[in-house]
Design a protein around this motif. Structure first.
Motif, short mmCIF file in Angstrom:
data_model
loop_
_atom_site.label_atom_id
_atom_site.label_comp_id
_atom_site.label_asym_id
_atom_site.label_seq_id
_atom_site.Cartn_x
_atom_site.Cartn_y
_atom_site.Cartn_z
N ALA A 113 0.87 -1.18 0.00
CA ALA A 113 0.00 0.00 0.00
C ALA A 113 0.90 1.22 0.00
O ALA A 113 1.92 1.25 0.70
CB ALA A 113 -0.92 0.01 1.21
N ASN A 114 0.57 2.22 -0.78
CA ASN A 114 1.43 3.40 -0.85
C ASN A 114 1.34 4.24 0.42
O ASN A 114 2.24 5.04 0.71
CB ASN A 114 1.07 4.26 -2.07
N ASP A 115 0.27 4.00 1.23
CA ASP A 115 0.12 4.75 2.48
C ASP A 115 -0.83 3.95 3.38
O ASP A 115 -1.82 3.40 2.91
CB ASP A 115 -0.45 6.15 2.21
N ASP A 139 -4.44 7.03 -3.74
CA ASP A 139 -3.84 5.93 -2.97
C ASP A 139 -4.28 4.58 -3.52
O ASP A 139 -5.35 4.47 -4.14
CB ASP A 139 -4.21 6.07 -1.50
N HIS A 140 -3.45 3.57 -3.26
CA HIS A 140 -3.80 2.23 -3.75
C HIS A 140 -3.15 1.15 -2.88
O HIS A 140 -2.16 1.41 -2.17
CB HIS A 140 -3.40 2.06 -5.22
N ALA A 141 -3.73 -0.03 -2.95
CA ALA A 141 -3.20 -1.21 -2.27
C ALA A 141 -3.28 -2.39 -3.22
O ALA A 141 -4.20 -2.49 -4.04
CB ALA A 141 -3.99 -1.50 -0.99
N ILE A 168 -13.65 4.74 -6.46
CA ILE A 168 -12.69 3.63 -6.41
C ILE A 168 -12.51 3.05 -7.81
O ILE A 168 -13.33 3.31 -8.71
CB ILE A 168 -13.15 2.51 -5.45
N SER A 169 -11.47 2.26 -8.00
CA SER A 169 -11.35 1.41 -9.17
C SER A 169 -10.60 0.15 -8.75
O SER A 169 -9.90 0.14 -7.73
CB SER A 169 -10.62 2.12 -10.32
N VAL A 170 -10.78 -0.92 -9.52
CA VAL A 170 -10.10 -2.19 -9.24
C VAL A 170 -9.52 -2.72 -10.54
O VAL A 170 -10.21 -2.80 -11.56
CB VAL A 170 -11.07 -3.23 -8.63
N GLU A 171 -8.24 -3.07 -10.49
CA GLU A 171 -7.56 -3.68 -11.63
C GLU A 171 -7.01 -5.04 -11.21
O GLU A 171 -6.90 -5.34 -10.02
CB GLU A 171 -6.41 -2.78 -12.09
N VAL A 203 -4.96 -8.28 -7.36
CA VAL A 203 -5.84 -7.15 -7.66
C VAL A 203 -5.27 -5.89 -7.02
O VAL A 203 -4.58 -5.95 -5.99
CB VAL A 203 -7.29 -7.38 -7.17
N ARG A 204 -5.57 -4.76 -7.65
CA ARG A 204 -5.12 -3.47 -7.12
C ARG A 204 -6.34 -2.60 -6.90
O ARG A 204 -7.09 -2.29 -7.84
CB ARG A 204 -4.16 -2.81 -8.10
#
Length: 377
Positions: A27-29, A72-74, A102-105, A151-152
């Protein structure tokens, strides 16, 4: 897709769950709350007076207030590779600090890449940037037939998410299904297709990895007050020849079944995904008297009753008395090719785990390999 009626995909396995082996690898944060909370299997909780040195303690992942551009993302490594059918981004208890979008990749990686290597992979959208609501289980259906390993989750621009659920179907690598394996295990591709009752806890717990830890880490139905018995049906990871079973009543002391029975079948032409969850017991419920059975043990319809679409069941473990808080290991005959298994408990009661071990047949292996190829990104 937010709020409203729960989509069907939420009944599928949570591929991201820690209970299935998922991990939040980056996670970036995570200034206010740890990223690992995202995949905890239990529902999020909230303690109003729980504050720490950084502020309110939340049961979720929460980033600091962003003062510059970006988001931000995890990244979550799924417990098993699989096809994703839907995502739940649960912002429970995040009311003034949830992400508005939100988005999910997803990505498919060989081996075990580190976060830097993952960042270089091609990422494919599962959920395009979409609105999210606070204190809500935001549900997003996914229409993508490919299998993924990671997943991100991106949140725009910052905020908190309590849980991330990634529901779908496990697609096992055939290379790991050699020799005698647990064909019912969720991590190998087994799944629940029907259940008479899941009042206290889900029958999916029966086929989760590892040993049970507490009574809630199993399947428990309500106390039966009428005729019949409770049951669960499973589709195995692949067609196989069954060698042994393990029926585990660990932690079920005053509420274990009195007796159990196992049946197996190949699905017939036109067979559906499973029985009506409200249907009365079928195979085994009328299989004949047992000297150890209780007075109501034979209640229920005949084993052969049902429509022409139902599989032809045969008993592979006759009704057998079980003990509370015990792992029962049982040898099976290994005869015939089986892809469906049914567990009947008499008259009711809870179980911790069910293991159905056997070898994949040549036809079963061919089906596994075909599925693996067809779902490749």
């Amino acid at each position: 897709m937010n709020g409203g009626e729960t989509p069907d995909f939420t009944g599928l396995a949570d591929l991201a769950s820690r209970a299935l082996g998922g991990s939040v690898v980056f996670a970036n944060d995570e200034f206010f709350a740890e990223k690992e909370n995202l995949i905890r299997p239990e529902p999020p909780a909230f303690a109003p007076g729980d504050f720490g040195h950084k502020g309110k303690v939340y049961d979720g992942w929460e980033t600091r207030r962003r003062r510059n551009a970006g988001h931000d993302h995890a990244i979550v490594r799924l417990g098993c590779p699989g096809v994703v059918r839907g995502v739940v981004v649960d912002t429970a208890f995040f009311r003034g600090n949830y992400p508005p979008e939100i988005s999910v990749e997803a990505a498919c990686a060989a081996g075990y890449p580190d976060p830097a290597e993952l960042a270089e992979l091609p990422w494919h959208p599962l959920v395009a940037r979409a609105a999210a609501r606070g204190d809500t289980a935001n549900r997003y259906a996914v229409a993508d037939p490919r299998r993924w390993t990671h997943v991100r989750l991106s949140i725009y621009p910052d905020g908190g998410v309590a849980r991330l659920r990634v529901h779908g179907e496990v697609v096992p690598d055939p290379a790991f299904l050699t020799g005698t394996v647990d064909l019912a295990a969720m991590e190998n591709g087994g799944r629940v297709t029907g259940c008479s009752d899941a009042f206290y806890s889900s029958p999916a717990s029966l086929i989760m990895p590892g040993v049970p830890r507490v009574m809630s880490d199993g399947w428990e139905n309500a106390r039966r007050r009428g005729p019949g018995n409770d049951w669960v049906e499973f589709r195995l990871a692949a067609a196989g020849r069954l060698r042994r079973a393990e029926i585990d009543t660990s932690y079920f002391v005053g509420n274990a079944p009195g007796w159990v029975e196992l049946s197996a079948a190949e699905p017939g032409p036109g067979a559906g995904p499973g029985p009506d969850p409200d249907a009365q017991p079928g195979p085994g419920a009328g299989s004949g008297p047992d000297p150890d059975a209780g007075p109501d043990a034979d209640a229920g319809p005949d084993a052969d009753a049902g429509s022409g679409d139902e599989p032809g069941w045969r008993v592979i473990l006759p009704r057998t008395r079980v003990q509370p808080d015990t792992r029962h290991r049982i040898v099976l005959d290994g005869q015939g090719e089986v892809s469906l298994v049914r567990l009947d408990v008499f008259p009711d009661g809870g179980l911790a785990r069910l293991r159905i071990c056997g070898e994949v047949t040549p036809d079963g292996r061919a089906a596994l390999e075909r599925r693996w190829r067809e779902t490749a990104p």
